[in-house]
Every structure is written in structure tokens, then in C-alpha cells.
Scaffold this active site. Sequence first.
Site, PDB file in Angstrom:
ATOM      1  N   HIS A   7       0.873  -1.181   0.000  1.00  0.00           N
ATOM      2  CA  HIS A   7       0.000   0.000   0.000  1.00  0.00           C
ATOM      3  C   HIS A   7       0.908   1.228   0.000  1.00  0.00           C
ATOM      4  CE1 HIS A   7      -2.797   2.930   1.808  1.00  0.00           C
ATOM      5  NE2 HIS A   7      -3.781   2.127   1.454  1.00  0.00           N
ATOM      6  N   ASP A  18       3.152  -4.211   8.166  1.00  0.00           N
ATOM      7  CA  ASP A  18       1.914  -3.462   8.006  1.00  0.00           C
ATOM      8  C   ASP A  18       0.757  -4.439   8.188  1.00  0.00           C
ATOM      9  OD1 ASP A  18      -0.396  -2.362   7.015  1.00  0.00           O
ATOM     10  OD2 ASP A  18       0.491  -1.581   5.175  1.00  0.00           O
ATOM     11  N   GLN A  25      -4.502  -4.996   7.108  1.00  0.00           N
ATOM     12  CA  GLN A  25      -5.520  -5.931   6.606  1.00  0.00           C
ATOM     13  C   GLN A  25      -5.478  -7.275   7.344  1.00  0.00           C
ATOM     14  OE1 GLN A  25      -7.905  -5.031   4.788  1.00  0.00           O
ATOM     15  NE2 GLN A  25      -7.141  -3.133   3.925  1.00  0.00           N
ATOM     16  N   LYS A  71     -10.558  -0.354  10.595  1.00  0.00           N
ATOM     17  CA  LYS A  71     -10.810  -1.510   9.724  1.00  0.00           C
ATOM     18  C   LYS A  71     -11.234  -2.727  10.538  1.00  0.00           C
ATOM     19  CE  LYS A  71      -7.227  -0.070   6.429  1.00  0.00           C
ATOM     20  NZ  LYS A  71      -7.944   0.508   5.298  1.00  0.00           N
ATOM     21  N   CYS A  82      -4.626   2.462  -3.643  1.00  0.00           N
ATOM     22  CA  CYS A  82      -3.375   2.972  -3.059  1.00  0.00           C
ATOM     23  C   CYS A  82      -2.257   1.956  -3.188  1.00  0.00           C
ATOM     24  CB  CYS A  82      -3.561   3.364  -1.594  1.00  0.00           C
ATOM     25  SG  CYS A  82      -4.758   4.660  -1.370  1.00  0.00           S
TER      26      CYS A  82
HETATM   27  N1  7TS Z   1      -1.753  -0.600   4.677  1.00  0.00           N
HETATM   28  C1  7TS Z   1      -2.661  -1.403   4.109  1.00  0.00           C
HETATM   29  C2  7TS Z   1      -2.293  -2.799   3.742  1.00  0.00           C
HETATM   30  C3  7TS Z   1      -3.959  -0.914   3.913  1.00  0.00           C
HETATM   31  O1  7TS Z   1      -4.871  -1.728   3.366  1.00  0.00           O
HETATM   32  C4  7TS Z   1      -4.280   0.408   4.282  1.00  0.00           C
HETATM   33  C5  7TS Z   1      -5.621   1.009   4.010  1.00  0.00           C
HETATM   34  C6  7TS Z   1      -3.296   1.181   4.894  1.00  0.00           C
HETATM   35  C7  7TS Z   1      -2.041   0.653   5.066  1.00  0.00           C
HETATM   36  C8  7TS Z   1      -3.567   2.564   5.383  1.00  0.00           C
HETATM   37  O2  7TS Z   1      -4.414   2.538   6.477  1.00  0.00           O
HETATM   38  P1  7TS Z   1      -4.949   3.894   7.132  1.00  0.00           P
HETATM   39  O3  7TS Z   1      -5.881   3.435   8.196  1.00  0.00           O
HETATM   40  O4  7TS Z   1      -3.767   4.612   7.666  1.00  0.00           O
HETATM   41  O5  7TS Z   1      -5.629   4.656   6.044  1.00  0.00           O
HETATM   42  N2  7TS Z   1      -6.286   0.414   2.931  1.00  0.00           N
HETATM   43  C9  7TS Z   1      -7.335   0.889   2.266  1.00  0.00           C
HETATM   44  C10 7TS Z   1      -7.921   0.164   1.244  1.00  0.00           C
HETATM   45  O6  7TS Z   1      -7.546  -0.925   0.874  1.00  0.00           O
HETATM   46  N3  7TS Z   1      -8.962   0.873   0.779  1.00  0.00           N
HETATM   47  O7  7TS Z   1      -9.033   2.010   1.451  1.00  0.00           O
HETATM   48  C11 7TS Z   1      -8.040   2.037   2.390  1.00  0.00           C
END
Ligand code: 7TS
Length: 405
Positions: A121, A198, A201, A224, A364
Site C-alpha cells: 500500500h 503493516d 488488513q 478496519k 493505493c
Molecule cells: N496498509 C494497508 C495494507 C492498507 O490496506 C491500508 C488502508 C493502509 C495501510 C492505510 O491505512 P490507514 O488506516 O492509515 O488509512 N487500505 C485501504 C484500502 O484498501 N482501501 O481504502 C483504504
Amino acid sequence: MRLDEQTRADFPILERIVNGHRLVYLDSAASSQKPRTVIEAMSQYYARSHANVHRSIHTLGEEATELYEAARERVQRFIGAASREEVVFTHGTTDGIDLLAGALGRTLRAGDEILITDMEHHSNIIPWQMAARDRGVAIRSVPLRPDGTLDLDAFERLLGPRTRIVAFAHVSNVLGTINPVARMAARARQAGAVVVVDGAQAAPHLSLNMSLLDCDYYVFSAHKMLGPTGIGVLWGRRALLEALEPARGGSEMIKEVWIDHARWNDLPWRFEPGTPPIAEAVGLMAAIEYLEKLGMDRVAEHERALARQAVEQLAAVPGVTVYGPPAAVERGAVVAFSVEGLHPHDIAALLDQEGIAVRAGHHCAQPLMRWCGVVGTARASFSVYSSPEDVSLLSHAVGALRSQL
Ligand code: 7TS
């Protein structure tokens, strides 16, 4: 009883009617919906106990501090961390990686390397680019095999004496690939690198135990995993956190301050400058309680079955390409797909007309999109309230899109 049958009524938003249809929410990987217990815990906190934490000795100040620290202990148990000092509250996954890249970046020298992967990501790419920039540090990346898993032989080859940081996703937000964290972390640590995982997910879907994963740092977001936006967790090995110089400062992250220098506070507070997300910590605690009551093994099994069903049903629709490992392989709760002749945004817009919410775009993960050979995909993703009926509605609707072309 199936998990979704047990949980569905706990999520008020699922009663919504969207474009004349029952909401079929298949975008939980972007952000999950929230059970009533989370919404109520936060509202109760604001209605009864709100004050700032770690500074006021009045009753509300004490109550808020107790709740905030109780949330930390809840997280500690949930992820099998050795102590609460290892649990730092951040604002989310991006923020956690950014915090680490800022602090670890200062230790990098010209010629050092950061190793990431082609499935990251942007949140696990950009902070490292920023840390590498102007320091003469190179970024290397582990390629993928045709089945959407990491090429572990290439990983071995890319790991070298110059590799200082290895950062990769536990679960891909597009392919659903589950990476062998413990195996990769052990090798990277042997090679002398610091390992950052990371878990954005993974935390919502898998039972986590930091002592088994063998990495050095692990980050994830509450929103999430049924919790609120605005809060996340950075777990780090205590000895490493102790040695890490904070790159962000201010407020209560100190013990003593003079005009030209300061002494840092104890762990974990030295990494939490400014007023933290207190109500969000309370919400996260309620989300963890909710998940723990269901049992993370049951959650994982439920979502795995839905992913398998989605891969099988979507792949059977003519003109549909499903990305990532095949149905038989264990994968995360996301299924990315494209429909021949339709732009991903059109897929999402047409499905929305049926009340079906999926994400479309590059997710992303632009380097990964290049590997897939597309500018974007549609993606369905699941949580505890997602049902086999939701998946069937999706695959029927996708089939109907094709036949309308
Ligand atoms: N890393 C992964 C693997 C992710 O899926 C996401 C967000 C992030 C980092 C960033 O997370 P945040 O909470 O800091 O925004 N993924 C997604 C997605 O798959 N669709 O929208 C956000």
C-alpha cells in the site's frame, strides 16, 4: 448459527436502504462498519467521563486516563504483546509507519537499503521514500510470483548486509495474499535488518500473537476492525522502542524540559505527543471486546469462506478476472476483480445502483496495479457481518453487468 446471522443486528448502518435496495456493504477493507457497542462506548465516554489524559488530577481526568490506559492493556492482550509499554497509540497505520520511518530514518546512512515489496500500500512505500530521500539510501522491492505471492527466493537474494529495514504487509489489501511473516522476519532479522509489518488488513481478520510473528514493529488501524477512525496501534519490541529516538515531540512526551534540551518520558508515552485520540481508544477497546467475544478464529474462518466463495463465483462469470491467489489458497478478506470492457469506476457505480458497495480504483497500490497490468480494479471485501447472500448478490449483479454490455 452463522457469524453474520449472529452479528448483523448489532450494526445499525446495515439497516440502511441505498438506492432502493438493502445495503450490501462489501468495502470493509477500506473501513469496516461499527457495532452499537462501539458507538455507545464512545458516546458514553463523551457524555460521562471526558477530560484530557495524563495531566489533570480531578476525577474526570483520572477516569479518562484510566479508560485510555485500559484500552492499551486490552490491545496488549489482543495482540499478545509482552507488556503495555510496547503498545503505542497512533492515528492509524499510515501514521504508525510514518512515525517509524521518521525515527528510523535518522539512523540511516548513505549506502543503506530499505527493502519493501511490490504489493505494498502507498502507506508502506511513501514514508520509506521520504526517509531515504537526501540520505543516499536505496529502496529495493521484492517481486511477485505469477500467483500473487511474494517471490521468497528473490527476497533472500535482495536481503544483504546493507539492508537496514525490511517493511511488508501481513495481508495484501488487493490480492489478499497472506505473507509468511514469521519466516520472512526471522530471515531479515538474521541479516541484521529491522522488520516492520503493516498489519492493516490482518488485524481485523486474523488472531495475532506478536511473540509468534517474530517481527520488530507491527502497525494497524482501528477503523478496519470495527473500531473508530483516528486511532491505530504501533507495537514495537521494548528494547528497540527504548533505543529509538522520537522524531515527533511536544506536550506530555517528556519528563523534563529546559529551553535547549529535554528528557523523554517513559514508554510508551514518549511516542504519543499531543492530546491522544481518547474517545477513539475507548471505541477501540469496545471493538476488541466485540471481536474477542466472537473469537478471532471464528472470524477468520467466516471471512475465509466468504473470500473463497467470492473467488469461485466471480471467476465463473465470463469476462471477469480475479486477482491474487486461487480459491484453494488461504487468503485475506479481499477479492479484487475486473470486468472486461468496463472501467472499475463504472463497475462500482453500477453496483451502487443495486445497493452494493465495493471499492474501485488503484487501492493505493499503484506499483501493484502495474504488476496486474491494469490502472485499477473493483474490490469486494468482507467483515464479520458479511454473508454468503451478500457475495451471491455481488456475483449475480456482476454477471448481469456483463450481459448488459
Ligand atoms: N496498509 C494497508 C495494507 C492498507 O490496506 C491500508 C488502508 C493502509 C495501510 C492505510 O491505512 P490507514 O488506516 O492509515 O488509512 N487500505 C485501504 C484500502 O484498501 N482501501 O481504502 C483504504
